[in-house]
Each structure stands twice: as C-alpha cells, then as structure tokens.
Design a protein around this motif. Structure first.
Motif, PDB file in Angstrom:
ATOM      1  N   ILE A  68       7.843 -16.179  28.627  1.00  0.00           N
ATOM      2  CA  ILE A  68       8.709 -15.057  28.265  1.00  0.00           C
ATOM      3  C   ILE A  68      10.154 -15.540  28.292  1.00  0.00           C
ATOM      4  CG2 ILE A  68       9.653 -12.855  29.070  1.00  0.00           C
ATOM      5  CD1 ILE A  68       6.945 -11.887  29.635  1.00  0.00           C
ATOM      6  N   ILE A  69      10.864 -15.239  27.215  1.00  0.00           N
ATOM      7  CA  ILE A  69      12.286 -15.569  27.149  1.00  0.00           C
ATOM      8  C   ILE A  69      13.067 -14.269  27.293  1.00  0.00           C
ATOM      9  CG2 ILE A  69      14.124 -16.576  25.745  1.00  0.00           C
ATOM     10  CD1 ILE A  69      11.915 -18.112  24.224  1.00  0.00           C
ATOM     11  N   ALA A  70      13.901 -14.182  28.310  1.00  0.00           N
ATOM     12  CA  ALA A  70      14.719 -12.983  28.504  1.00  0.00           C
ATOM     13  C   ALA A  70      16.158 -13.359  28.166  1.00  0.00           C
ATOM     14  CB  ALA A  70      14.608 -12.500  29.946  1.00  0.00           C
ATOM     15  N   ASP A  71      16.648 -12.874  27.023  1.00  0.00           N
ATOM     16  CA  ASP A  71      17.990 -13.237  26.563  1.00  0.00           C
ATOM     17  C   ASP A  71      18.983 -12.164  26.987  1.00  0.00           C
ATOM     18  OD1 ASP A  71      20.221 -14.179  25.337  1.00  0.00           O
ATOM     19  OD2 ASP A  71      19.423 -14.168  23.306  1.00  0.00           O
ATOM     20  N   GLU A  72      19.710 -12.423  28.051  1.00  0.00           N
ATOM     21  CA  GLU A  72      20.682 -11.462  28.606  1.00  0.00           C
ATOM     22  C   GLU A  72      20.016 -10.094  28.770  1.00  0.00           C
ATOM     23  OE1 GLU A  72      23.814 -12.076  29.557  1.00  0.00           O
ATOM     24  OE2 GLU A  72      24.609 -13.745  28.394  1.00  0.00           O
ATOM     25  N   ALA A  73      18.759 -10.112  29.227  1.00  0.00           N
ATOM     26  CA  ALA A  73      17.965  -8.878  29.206  1.00  0.00           C
ATOM     27  C   ALA A  73      18.471  -7.822  30.177  1.00  0.00           C
ATOM     28  CB  ALA A  73      16.507  -9.205  29.521  1.00  0.00           C
ATOM     29  N   THR A  74      19.331  -8.178  31.105  1.00  0.00           N
ATOM     30  CA  THR A  74      19.797  -7.175  32.070  1.00  0.00           C
ATOM     31  C   THR A  74      21.296  -6.922  31.948  1.00  0.00           C
ATOM     32  OG1 THR A  74      20.228  -8.847  33.769  1.00  0.00           O
ATOM     33  CG2 THR A  74      18.025  -7.891  33.716  1.00  0.00           C
ATOM     34  N   THR A  75      21.922  -7.531  30.957  1.00  0.00           N
ATOM     35  CA  THR A  75      23.380  -7.501  30.877  1.00  0.00           C
ATOM     36  C   THR A  75      23.947  -6.092  30.714  1.00  0.00           C
ATOM     37  OG1 THR A  75      23.345  -9.698  29.954  1.00  0.00           O
ATOM     38  CG2 THR A  75      25.360  -8.467  29.626  1.00  0.00           C
ATOM     39  N   ASN A  76      23.272  -5.264  29.923  1.00  0.00           N
ATOM     40  CA  ASN A  76      23.827  -3.932  29.674  1.00  0.00           C
ATOM     41  C   ASN A  76      23.406  -2.885  30.704  1.00  0.00           C
ATOM     42  OD1 ASN A  76      25.178  -4.806  27.484  1.00  0.00           O
ATOM     43  ND2 ASN A  76      23.710  -4.066  25.973  1.00  0.00           N
ATOM     44  N   LEU A  77      22.659  -3.297  31.709  1.00  0.00           N
ATOM     45  CA  LEU A  77      22.142  -2.322  32.661  1.00  0.00           C
ATOM     46  C   LEU A  77      23.063  -2.201  33.876  1.00  0.00           C
ATOM     47  CD1 LEU A  77      18.429  -3.525  32.575  1.00  0.00           C
ATOM     48  CD2 LEU A  77      19.431  -1.625  31.318  1.00  0.00           C
ATOM     49  N   ASP A  78      22.997  -1.049  34.537  1.00  0.00           N
ATOM     50  CA  ASP A  78      23.731  -0.893  35.787  1.00  0.00           C
ATOM     51  C   ASP A  78      23.189  -1.860  36.823  1.00  0.00           C
ATOM     52  OD1 ASP A  78      25.638   1.040  35.303  1.00  0.00           O
ATOM     53  OD2 ASP A  78      24.161   2.639  35.357  1.00  0.00           O
ATOM     54  N   VAL A  79      24.041  -2.214  37.795  1.00  0.00           N
ATOM     55  CA  VAL A  79      23.621  -3.248  38.745  1.00  0.00           C
ATOM     56  C   VAL A  79      22.341  -2.918  39.489  1.00  0.00           C
ATOM     57  CG1 VAL A  79      25.657  -4.606  39.248  1.00  0.00           C
ATOM     58  CG2 VAL A  79      25.421  -2.367  40.281  1.00  0.00           C
ATOM     59  N   SER A  80      22.156  -1.650  39.867  1.00  0.00           N
ATOM     60  CA  SER A  80      20.950  -1.351  40.651  1.00  0.00           C
ATOM     61  C   SER A  80      19.708  -1.463  39.769  1.00  0.00           C
ATOM     62  CB  SER A  80      21.055   0.015  41.317  1.00  0.00           C
ATOM     63  OG  SER A  80      21.366   0.991  40.364  1.00  0.00           O
ATOM     64  N   ILE A  81      19.821  -1.053  38.496  1.00  0.00           N
ATOM     65  CA  ILE A  81      18.702  -1.199  37.566  1.00  0.00           C
ATOM     66  C   ILE A  81      18.481  -2.683  37.259  1.00  0.00           C
ATOM     67  CG2 ILE A  81      17.775  -0.481  35.334  1.00  0.00           C
ATOM     68  CD1 ILE A  81      18.425   1.877  37.072  1.00  0.00           C
ATOM     69  N   GLN A  82      19.579  -3.395  37.102  1.00  0.00           N
ATOM     70  CA  GLN A  82      19.503  -4.828  36.842  1.00  0.00           C
ATOM     71  C   GLN A  82      18.717  -5.536  37.949  1.00  0.00           C
ATOM     72  OE1 GLN A  82      22.868  -7.406  35.412  1.00  0.00           O
ATOM     73  NE2 GLN A  82      23.058  -7.847  37.570  1.00  0.00           N
ATOM     74  N   ALA A  83      19.016  -5.168  39.199  1.00  0.00           N
ATOM     75  CA  ALA A  83      18.317  -5.784  40.325  1.00  0.00           C
ATOM     76  C   ALA A  83      16.825  -5.488  40.245  1.00  0.00           C
ATOM     77  CB  ALA A  83      18.898  -5.276  41.637  1.00  0.00           C
ATOM     78  N   GLN A  84      16.472  -4.247  39.870  1.00  0.00           N
ATOM     79  CA  GLN A  84      15.053  -3.892  39.749  1.00  0.00           C
ATOM     80  C   GLN A  84      14.361  -4.720  38.661  1.00  0.00           C
ATOM     81  OE1 GLN A  84      14.893   0.283  38.920  1.00  0.00           O
ATOM     82  NE2 GLN A  84      15.887   0.860  40.838  1.00  0.00           N
ATOM     83  N   ILE A  85      15.030  -4.848  37.520  1.00  0.00           N
ATOM     84  CA  ILE A  85      14.416  -5.568  36.398  1.00  0.00           C
ATOM     85  C   ILE A  85      14.252  -7.055  36.739  1.00  0.00           C
ATOM     86  CG2 ILE A  85      14.735  -6.242  33.970  1.00  0.00           C
ATOM     87  CD1 ILE A  85      14.075  -3.347  34.091  1.00  0.00           C
ATOM     88  N   VAL A  86      15.260  -7.621  37.377  1.00  0.00           N
ATOM     89  CA  VAL A  86      15.179  -9.031  37.768  1.00  0.00           C
ATOM     90  C   VAL A  86      14.025  -9.246  38.747  1.00  0.00           C
ATOM     91  CG1 VAL A  86      16.354 -10.782  39.160  1.00  0.00           C
ATOM     92  CG2 VAL A  86      17.558  -9.657  37.293  1.00  0.00           C
ATOM     93  N   THR A  87      13.920  -8.344  39.712  1.00  0.00           N
ATOM     94  CA  THR A  87      12.829  -8.442  40.689  1.00  0.00           C
ATOM     95  C   THR A  87      11.480  -8.349  39.979  1.00  0.00           C
ATOM     96  OG1 THR A  87      14.279  -7.325  42.236  1.00  0.00           O
ATOM     97  CG2 THR A  87      11.976  -7.490  42.854  1.00  0.00           C
ATOM     98  N   LEU A  88      11.397  -7.430  39.028  1.00  0.00           N
ATOM     99  CA  LEU A  88      10.156  -7.256  38.272  1.00  0.00           C
ATOM    100  C   LEU A  88       9.793  -8.537  37.520  1.00  0.00           C
ATOM    101  CD1 LEU A  88       7.948  -5.431  36.943  1.00  0.00           C
ATOM    102  CD2 LEU A  88       9.644  -4.957  35.173  1.00  0.00           C
ATOM    103  N   LEU A  89      10.784  -9.113  36.842  1.00  0.00           N
ATOM    104  CA  LEU A  89      10.501 -10.335  36.077  1.00  0.00           C
ATOM    105  C   LEU A  89      10.035 -11.460  36.998  1.00  0.00           C
ATOM    106  CD1 LEU A  89      13.439 -10.377  33.495  1.00  0.00           C
ATOM    107  CD2 LEU A  89      11.014 -10.095  32.991  1.00  0.00           C
ATOM    108  N   LYS A  90      10.669 -11.607  38.140  1.00  0.00           N
ATOM    109  CA  LYS A  90      10.262 -12.634  39.107  1.00  0.00           C
ATOM    110  C   LYS A  90       8.823 -12.398  39.564  1.00  0.00           C
ATOM    111  CE  LYS A  90      12.064 -15.456  41.243  1.00  0.00           C
ATOM    112  NZ  LYS A  90      11.997 -16.903  40.915  1.00  0.00           N
ATOM    113  N   LYS A  91       8.514 -11.132  39.823  1.00  0.00           N
ATOM    114  CA  LYS A  91       7.191 -10.781  40.333  1.00  0.00           C
ATOM    115  C   LYS A  91       6.124 -11.071  39.280  1.00  0.00           C
ATOM    116  CE  LYS A  91       4.915  -6.858  42.590  1.00  0.00           C
ATOM    117  NZ  LYS A  91       3.883  -6.648  41.557  1.00  0.00           N
ATOM    118  N   LEU A  92       6.407 -10.674  38.033  1.00  0.00           N
ATOM    119  CA  LEU A  92       5.459 -10.907  36.943  1.00  0.00           C
ATOM    120  C   LEU A  92       5.240 -12.400  36.751  1.00  0.00           C
ATOM    121  CD1 LEU A  92       6.712  -8.313  34.329  1.00  0.00           C
ATOM    122  CD2 LEU A  92       4.534  -8.270  35.552  1.00  0.00           C
TER     123      LEU A  92
END
Lengths: 268, 294, 332
Positions: free
Chosen positions: C178-202
C-alpha cells in the motif's frame, strides 16, 4: 482581562439545515480573548473549532451575533471605528493562492494601502514597497511580478508584506505557515519573531500545529467546539495540560524527537 | 506535486517568441484570419466592388453568377457582389456597435449586480431575469411600431436585446471573485468598494468578456439580418445583409443566389466569430489551469 | 532484515518534456522494500516523492518519461509493464491512498457499491460475497457500523471517515503493498494519529509492505521502519528511521530537522531555517542538488558531480561529498 485588542463574550451562530430542519449551531460560543502590546498569543484547535471565525470577527470581516470587540478599551461599533482599527490591526489570510488579486502586480498590491491612506509621497511609495519586500526576505524585483509567477512561500511573504505596509501594531495570522514546506516555514517563523522584537508587533497566531505555536507564542488558548477550553502561558499549557482535550491534542502530535509507542498500545 | 514553469524569481523573464507568449491556438488563428478577410473586404468595398451598390441596370435583371457579375444580379439588375460588400460595411458596423453597446451596458449592470448597494442588487437581478425571459423579436416589433425604424433604433434594439446575457455572465464571475480572500484582504486594508470592483475584480472578468464579445458579435450579425429581413432593420435602399436577403425572398425558388450568397456572408462571419470565441475560451482555460499548477 | 524483498527500485528517473530539454523530476533513485516492512519517503514539495510513487503504479501523467535499470515487483519488471499488466497490478497487488479522499471517491456512488465494484472488477465473485468482503474491509479500516453506514455517500462522511473508506478500498483486493501519498496531510491531528495507527496496525496484522509519503518528519518517526529522504528529485539519505533522525548525516536532513519545530523546541533554542529555496527542476545540472543552500559545500567538487553513496552505519547511507571526505565532523 484587558488588552490592546480584545474580544469580549463573542457569540456567532450559523444556520444548519439537516433533514429539512433548520437549527442554529454556535461556531463561537461566549469566547473572550485579548492581546497585549508586543505579545504573541497562540490560538490552537482543530478544523471547525471556531478559531478562524473569532479571528475574522476581531477584524470585522464577519460580524458577531453578540459580544463586543474593543480596541484600546473602546468598543468598536461604527464603520468609522472599524476603519480606525484597521489602520493599526491587520490580517494575514491562510491561503496564499487566493489572498492576492491574480491580475494585480505585486508592487501595485503593496502600494495600494499607501495610496488609499495617503501615506508618503507618490515618489516614495516604490521605495517603501522595495524596502518591505526586502524585510520579508524577497528581492525587490518581485514587485514587477504577478502572483502566479511566485511560489506558495513567496506569496505568503507578499501577503505578510502587504499587511505590514500600514505598519500595524497588531497582526492576526490565520494558519499562515501550515501550507508551507518545513524549511520555508522556519524562515517565516523567524521573520515573525524578528518583527515582534524589532517593531514590538503583537500577534494573534492561529494554527492547528501545536509544535509551531509552542515555539512562537508566549500565551496559548485552546479552542474546541466553539469554546476556549484551556488557556495560559505556553510552558504551563504544553507541559502540564489540565483539560482532557488539550492532552488528547498533545498526544496526537507527531514528533520526531519522541520515540513512538508500539502501534498495538495506542489502539486503533 | 506540480511542475513549476515559472522562471527564476530573481531574473526577468527571457523572451519566448511572440506567438508563444500570446498563447494562440488553431481556432483562434483561423477565426481571426477569416474575420480579417471579411472586415478588409467590407472596408475596401469601394476598391473591390465591380459596380455601385445602388446602380440599377434593368437590362441585366436576376442574372445568375457569371464572370461579369460574380454573385449575379438582383430583381432590378444591381450587382449582388458589390451589394454584399457594401452591405457588409453596414451589417458589421451595426453589429459591432450593438455588441459594444450591449456589452458595456451589460458589464455595468453585472458589476452593479455584484457590487451595488444592498437595494440595487435585487433590482438588477430581476431586470436580468425579465429581460432573459422576454422574446427579443416581440420587443423589436413593439418598438419599431412606435418609432420609425432607422439604424440608431436598430442599435438601441440590439443593446436592449442583448445586455442581459452579458450582465448575467459578468455578475456571476464578479460575485464569485467577491467571495475570495483577496477581496476581503483589500477591504481590511481600507480599499473602497468601487476601487475593489474596478481595479481588483474587473480585470479578472476581462478574459471572459472577450469570449463573450466574439459570441455576442456573432449573435448581433444574425440579429441584424433577422430584423432587416423582417423589415425592421436597416432601411432600403441602403444595403445590409439582412436587407439584401429580404429583397431576394420573393425569388427564392428561381434565383437562389439572391438569398444564399448574402446568407453565406452571414454564416462565414458568425463562424469566424464563434471560432474566435472558442479559441479565446480555450486560451483562457489554458492560462488559468497553468496558474493553478503553481 | 532477512525478509525477502517484494519491491526493488533500481536507478529510476522520471522526466517531463520541457521547452528547453527534459525536466528531470526524479533522478536516479533506488530503494528496496521487504514484505511486512514500511518505508517513509520524506521530502518537501518538488522533491519528487509523489512522482516516484506514481511510477510504481503506472499513473504518471502521459507525457512523463520513466527510465531506469529495473523496478522489480515480485520478479516482474514494472518498467516493461503494459496496460494489461497494470490492470492486474493496480489495486490487486499495489494499492494507493491519496491525500484527498474526496477526489479518490466517486461522489455519486455509495460506499458499499464503490468498494463492491472494485472487488468484482478484480475477481469473479457473487454480489453477496462482494458485500461480505466490503463489510470485512470496512471493519478492518475502522469504519464504524459498516453494515449500516456503508449505504452512505462519500459527501455524508467526515474527512477522517472518507479516508477510512479510501483505506478500505485500497485493502479490498488484498494488495501486498500500500502506498499512502500524504494520506493524512489534510486531516486534523487527532484524526491523523488515528489513521497512522490504523495503517501501522494493518501493516503488521496483514504483513503488508507500506510506502508512506510525507513532508512531516514527526510522522515519519511514527510510521516507518526505514526512511528515504528526498531533495529536488534526488535521494540524499536513507536508513532506519531512528538511525537517520538520531544521526542525520546529510546537510539537508540536518537542516530539515533544525527547521522543524518539535514539542521540545523553544525560542531559547531557535530554529535554524535552511536559507534560500529549492532549485527548479532542470536547473541542477551535474552537481549536488543541495549545493546552492548547503553550508558545508566542498568547493570544486559539489558543483561538478553527484555525491556517491557513503555507508554511515549498517543500513544507513548518505550521498554527500562532505561526509565522504570528512565524516560526521564535516557536516556538523
């Protein structure tokens, strides 16, 4: 709480229509904030928390439903009051791509406030523009260009320069570094610090990036859902956050100086 | 990520060739060439015409196109080629005046519709709606029945019929620009509403206005022809393309050239203008999208 | 890492035809990625980080030219891939998550059908099977109440939820990378943290390889095993994330770290911006891409040739003439 520029008990609601029913949602709910001379106040929060709305109310681009904006202790009410306030308070917009008129050359855009307010002789104006461009770290040749010939970082500097042309005492900056590359962002932050130190400028600095606010601001206010949930000196708020939301926000900040916890400990 | 095509900020732009700096495209060039030919031939009518436009020659009535009369002759033996050339002078002039008049008035109304005082804007909105809903031929009949048809009346009719289209386009663009941050920034700096409208917003409307000018001109050519054909436009014996067609109407089955050839002039002029309009639109789009890339 | 490489990019360049010769936006970049491993590509705008990712999916703009030795993907060379090959690779083997989920999702189609269609495009299965798989991947992406809420249209969802849908869409055909190209850049920091955690977990749970493109070194520290730092189309430093961040050896990496505020930075210890601006593509010539802003240029060398890779520590390399000559002291 008093200051040079102060917003007192501001309320602003917007009409929201959902499933055919219209209700009013408070974007800003009884918010008060003030800025002292020479101070940098950080206003942090996530999108939709009302930080941009309150800042726009303080310069009169949007109007409040209730509450007062005070400048030097006097309520700002009439058009003349706002005009007087805008001689000394300026606003730098978030998006450097829409905040400059696309058909106007940079030199004309920077000279315009001088023309409007009849500052300086016409012959001096080009000089002032060149000096200001140099102050924000741009080559005076930039005056001949159109906005689309500049990069995002350069445009943001032009925006800043335009707001500084009237030599304001207070600058309201809405997310002005969030769209910039890190190396350019640091240049703009340094410039803001220089301006504060050299000109005694006060700043209301709005950002969602707590790292930047921590670096720049001496006092910080945390907004959530249209309300200020925590405020105080930067060190106090960042080192010992009291409100649960501030703690969540701080925990979410990606920070390369901090070794992350393994993913399974954070919970998805 | 975008590929920046801006030149280095500290060096003046070194000059690419002129045609590249003008961002020309094939329809624009084709339209401009065709229109230039048509305009020049109308202007040079006295030099090109093989006979006077009103010279009657009853010995040569309704002759088919030939070497002597390239476009043939009409019911009273006037040389059609010469009449079409001279008619072009009248038709193009009247259409040009109509276009400029309607565009100027429409732009004024459109800018007022976007920047006027709070009570002005709804009035202009309604006026545009009413105008757009009103059939212009009906308007023309109403006015020409009250006043004697003449060229100034014709131009006035054109302005009345076409200003609303221009006003609507200008108003839409100006309103959109008005919501942008640069207008708010100017407001915060103390720039007056009039100055914002004229110096900040109007230049952004200009490219679309140029497209509109070409389209409007094409519509005006047809409008002039329609009204003259209905007898409400340019009055005989002055030739205009619509008027010439009106003259030839009765012989449409036997002498096709009397209607077809002035018609061809109208079609070619409209075509050139539509090409120019399309070309300008493509050019504006290309310039705008390049702006967005940076 | 003894794990087998799934992806090996060898000397890949990307260029665009320009008015005066080709504009090189990615210049001779190489890296490898093993199954279950994550690589962060970090760089500022114009560094070519998105271009290199797009070349892995064959989705560069049509006028772009890709050249190089080889892009080895599970034994196949992606540089030679034709339209037919790409169709079997995109989505099914390599999936991408974009910065703007709104642009990646069709606004007129419900989440359910969007993911269901993608599944049925790639493998023959019944509608019921596709539906079951849709619910499964939405669940994996942390989309709440998938059975019920997958009937929503993208516009009815928040930015964070839309990005979860985009992740589910990426997961739907069981890709290996999976290639995530700036996939969290437009998100708020708390949502960004959730998405990053999710990607790591997956990535850990499914054994996926992950390429995470970002301009934020703070995020890089949270996401990746390895880090590739890019500047103006060139790879300048690569190694383990902590290796590079704790012991940055390229003057650009060092400058970047000193420009980026952290929660520890204060005005007592000021940021030190990198002076000047990144060079425009096409203006770099033969020398080091960073030479115009570099505080430790080696005179007569940096102007004329690219720096070769120098090994700093096992798995950590830097492309810098100064480091090659004087070691760590030289770039301090």
């Amino acid at each position: 709480m008093t200051g040079v520029l102060e917003a007192r008990d501001i309320v602003k609601t917007f009409a929201v229509t959902r499933d055919g029913k219209t209700s009013r949602v408070a974007a800003v709910n009884h918010v008060s904030l003030a800025v002292e001379p020479g101070e940098i106040v950080g206003l942090v929060g996530e999108s939709g928390c009302g930080k941009t709305t309150i800042s726009r109310i303080m310069i009169g681009i949007e109007s409040a439903d209730s509450g007062t904006v005070l400048y030097r202790g006097q309520p700002v009410v009439s058009r003349a009051d706002w005009r007087a306030l805008r001689r000394e308070v300026q606003y730098v917009f978030q998006d450097p791509f829409t905040a400059l008129c696309p058909t106007m050359r940079i030199g004309a855009a920077l000279a315009e406030p001088l023309i409007i307010h009849r500052i300086g002789a016409p012959s001096e104006r080009a000089d002032r523009v060149a000096k200001m461009l140099e102050m924000v770290g741009l080559h005076p040749d930039v005056a001949r260009r159109l906005p689309n010939q500049l990069s995002g970082g350069q445009r943001q500097r032009v925006n800043l320069a335009r707001a500084l042309m009237l030599e304001p005492r207070i600058l309201i900056c809405d997310e002005i570094v969030s769209g910039l590359d890190v190396s350019i962002q640091a240049q703009v932050l340094q410039l803001l610090i220089d301006l504060q130190e050299k000109l005694g400028l006060s700043l209301i600095f709005i950002s969602h990036d707590l790292r930047v606010v921590r670096y720049l601001a001496s006092r910080v206010l945390v907004m959530y859902g249209g309300e200020i949930v925590e405020q105080g000196a930067s060190e106090a708020v960042f080192d010992d956050p009291q409100h649960a939301y501030t703690r969540t926000l701080l925990a979410a900040i990606p920070d390369h100086s901090r070794v992350p916890a393994p993913a399974h400990n954070l919970g998805a | 990520m975008s590929i920046s095509v801006a030149t280095h900020p500290d060096r003046p732009r070194s000059g690419p060739p002129l045609w590249r700096r003008l961002h020309l495209n094939p329809p624009l060039v084709a339209g401009a060439v065709l229109l230039t030919v048509l305009l020049l031939s109308a202007i040079a009518a006295p030099l090109l015409a093989t006979a006077g436009p009103m010279d009657i020659d009853l010995r040569a009535v309704r002759q088919a196109p030939s070497a002597a009369h390239w476009f043939g002759t009409d019911a009273v033996g006037r040389d059609l080629f010469s009449r079409v050339l001279y008619g072009g002078q009248v038709s193009l002039l009247v259409a040009g005046l109509g276009m400029m008049g309607s565009l100027s008035f429409g732009t004024l109304m459109g800018m007022l519709g976007a920047f006027g005082a709070n009570w002005v804007r709804p009035i202009i909105d309604r006026a545009i709606d009413i105008q757009l809903a009103f059939p212009y031929v009906l308007l023309a009949i109403a006015i020409t029945s009250a006043v004697k048809p003449s060229t100034p009346v014709l131009v006035l009719l054109m302005v009345l019929a076409a200003w609303a289209g221009a006003a609507r386009v200008v108003r839409a663009i100006a309103l959109q620009e008005r919501g942008k941050d640069y207008v708010k920034a100017a407001d915060v700096l103390g720039v007056s509403r009039l100055r914002i409208a004229l110096l900040h917003v109007f230049p952004t409307v200009l490219p679309s206005l140029m497209v509109l000018a070409a389209m409007q001109m094409a519509a005006m050519i047809v409008f002039e022809a329609t009204l003259s054909f209905l007898g409400m436009g340019v009055q005989p014996p002055t030739p205009s393309w619509g008027g010439i067609m009106l003259d030839g109407k009765n012989y449409i089955t036997s002498s096709w050239w009397l209607t077809a050839l002035p018609g061809l002039a109208i079609v070619l002029t409209s075509l050139s203008l539509v090409l120019i309009g399309d070309g300008l639109q493509a050019r504006t789009d290309a310039l705008r999208s390049r702006e967005g890339d940076q | 890492m003894a794990r087998q490489n799934v992806l090996s990019v060898e000397n890949v360049s990307v260029s665009f035809p320009g008015n005066s010769g080709d504009l090189i936006v990615v210049d001779d970049v190489s890296f490898t990625l093993a199954a279950g491993e994550s690589l962060v590509i970090a760089g500022e705008s114009g560094s070519g980080k998105s271009m290199i990712c797009q070349s892995l999916l064959g989705i560069l703009p049509p006028q772009a030219k890709v050249s190089g030795t080889r892009i080895d993907w599970l034994g196949r060379d992606l540089l030679q891939a034709g339209d037919k090959d790409w169709r079997t690779i995109r989505g099914a083997e390599i999936a991408m998550i974009f910065q703007d989920p709104t642009a990646a999702l069709n606004p007129l189609i419900t989440v359910e059908h969007q993911i269901g269609d993608a599944i049925r495009d790639h493998r023959k299965c019944s509608r019921a099977e596709a539906r079951a798989r849709t619910i499964e991947v939405l669940g994996m992406a942390g989309f709440p109440e998938p059975e019920h809420r997958m009937k929503s249209y993208p516009s009815e969802l928040s930015g964070g939820l839309r990005q979860r849908v985009a992740i589910a869409l990426a997961l739907s055909c069981g890709p290996k990378l999976i290639i995530a190209d700036e996939a969290t850049t437009n998100l708020d920091v708390s949502i960004q943290a959730q998405i990053v955690t999710l990607l790591k977990k997956l990535q850990q749970d499914l054994g996926l390889a992950l390429i995470f493109v970002t301009h934020d070194l703070g995020l890089a520290a949270q996401v990746g095993d390895n880090l590739l730092v890019m500047y103006a189309g060139h790879a300048v430093e690569q190694g383990g994330v902590r290796q590079v961040l704790d012991d940055p050896c390229h003057p650009y990496t060092r400058g970047l770290l000193r420009s980026a505020p952290t929660l520890q930075s204060s005005r007592a210890n000021p940021l030190r911006p990198i002076p000047g601006q990144a060079p425009k593509p096409g203006s770099i010539g033969k020398g080091s891409p960073f030479r115009s802003r570099c505080p430790v240029v080696v005179d007569g060398v940096c102007e004329v040739m690219r720096a070769p890779w120098t090994n700093v520590a096992p798995g950590h390399d830097v492309a810098c003439h100064r480091f090659a000559r004087d070691g760590r002291e030289g770039v301090q």
